[in-house]
Design an enzyme around this catalytic site. Sequence first.
Site, PDB file in Angstrom:
ATOM      1  N   LYS A  51      45.619  46.766  44.076  1.00 18.93           N
ATOM      2  CA  LYS A  51      44.587  46.219  44.973  1.00 18.93           C
ATOM      3  C   LYS A  51      45.085  46.230  46.409  1.00 18.93           C
ATOM      4  O   LYS A  51      44.383  46.618  47.335  1.00 18.93           O
ATOM      5  CB  LYS A  51      44.204  44.788  44.539  1.00 18.93           C
ATOM      6  N   GLN A  95      44.358  36.038  41.101  1.00 19.43           N
ATOM      7  CA  GLN A  95      44.435  36.931  39.942  1.00 19.43           C
ATOM      8  C   GLN A  95      44.479  36.114  38.646  1.00 19.43           C
ATOM      9  O   GLN A  95      45.241  35.154  38.510  1.00 19.43           O
ATOM     10  CB  GLN A  95      45.681  37.833  40.062  1.00 19.43           C
ATOM     11  N   ASP A 118      35.657  38.068  44.289  1.00 21.55           N
ATOM     12  CA  ASP A 118      35.490  38.330  42.859  1.00 21.55           C
ATOM     13  C   ASP A 118      34.067  38.000  42.393  1.00 21.55           C
ATOM     14  O   ASP A 118      33.651  38.446  41.323  1.00 21.55           O
ATOM     15  CB  ASP A 118      36.434  37.426  42.047  1.00 21.55           C
TER      16      ASP A 118
HETATM   17  N1  GUN Z   1      42.100  39.723  35.935  1.00 17.85           N
HETATM   18  C1  GUN Z   1      41.553  40.796  35.310  1.00 17.85           C
HETATM   19  N2  GUN Z   1      40.497  41.253  36.004  1.00 17.85           N
HETATM   20  C2  GUN Z   1      40.360  40.463  37.086  1.00 17.85           C
HETATM   21  C3  GUN Z   1      39.452  40.445  38.191  1.00 17.85           C
HETATM   22  O1  GUN Z   1      38.521  41.250  38.306  1.00 17.85           O
HETATM   23  N3  GUN Z   1      39.671  39.463  39.112  1.00 17.85           N
HETATM   24  C4  GUN Z   1      40.671  38.553  39.003  1.00 17.85           C
HETATM   25  N4  GUN Z   1      40.775  37.635  39.945  1.00 17.85           N
HETATM   26  N5  GUN Z   1      41.524  38.542  37.987  1.00 17.85           N
HETATM   27  C5  GUN Z   1      41.368  39.493  37.044  1.00 17.85           C
END
Ligand code: GUN
Length: 280
Positions: A51, A95, A118
């Site tokens: 990311k 996350q 998100d």
């Molecule tokens: N863990 C797995 N996928 C995601 C996501 O799209 N966002 C976040 N914050 N954590 C994740």
Amino acid sequence: MIIDGKKEAEIIRNEIKKEISDLKSKTSKIPSLTVILIGDYVPSQIYVKNKEKSAQEVGIKSKILKYQKKISEKEILAKINELNKDKDTSGILVQLPLPEHINKEKIINAIHPKKDVDGFNPVNVGNLSSGYKSIVPCTPLGCLLLIKKVEKNLSGKHAVIIGRSNLNGKPMAQLLLKENCTVTIVHSKTKNLQNECLKADILVAAVGVPNLVKKNWVKDDAIVIDVGINKVGKEIVGDVNFDELKDKIKAITPVPGGVGPMTIACLLKNTLECFKAHQL
Ligand code: GUN
């Protein structure tokens, strides 16, 4: 047809890069994303690194705040509050999964809805389900964009979603409802999964069971989107048996190279939208 998520994601990233560069020349401002990573769960470390790298490549200022697993919930909440108030932070992402002693609900609720890249905060979830403007979770948004590459008008199509998670299944259902699909969500307690899947014009598998969807589970003219990322031995496989389906059906996403790259592209898109809405 094999849907090339890598290529579609690259197109989106290039558009974002151009827009950020134009905005920077006009305003001298750029978007910024702060990612909070707690603990040492290896897949999360890889996702977060990807990311950050992708954000930097399109011109988004990106920062990862790493914390040890034992950090208290209070400290994380204090950091989120600080970032909520920070004028230079466009987007905040915590996350998941979180260590057990940290309450996910409290954390997600603490992120300001306007910085919630998100789209997990209940304000954004509520807006999406009411059909109002909202930040849309990245993976389902990426799935929808891929589906629409194959079929522009989804009105009246029967969409079946395998999995009912807050991250994928539920927001996916809302997005497809907005597109006037007839939507069925199936899950672990559903009776006769195969029969339900056979009704699908659009099938989205987001359940985390390797190769669950077989050749005789789908119609020949179905579009199949595979959200699964499952480790089987050294291999990464989806929730769909790709080899069995790829020559039989209308369109399918591979794993890897399908939905995954779109999730990140949509995160960048959401960060840019947050920036444009509240920092320009
Ligand atoms: N863990 C797995 N996928 C995601 C996501 O799209 N966002 C976040 N914050 N954590 C994740």
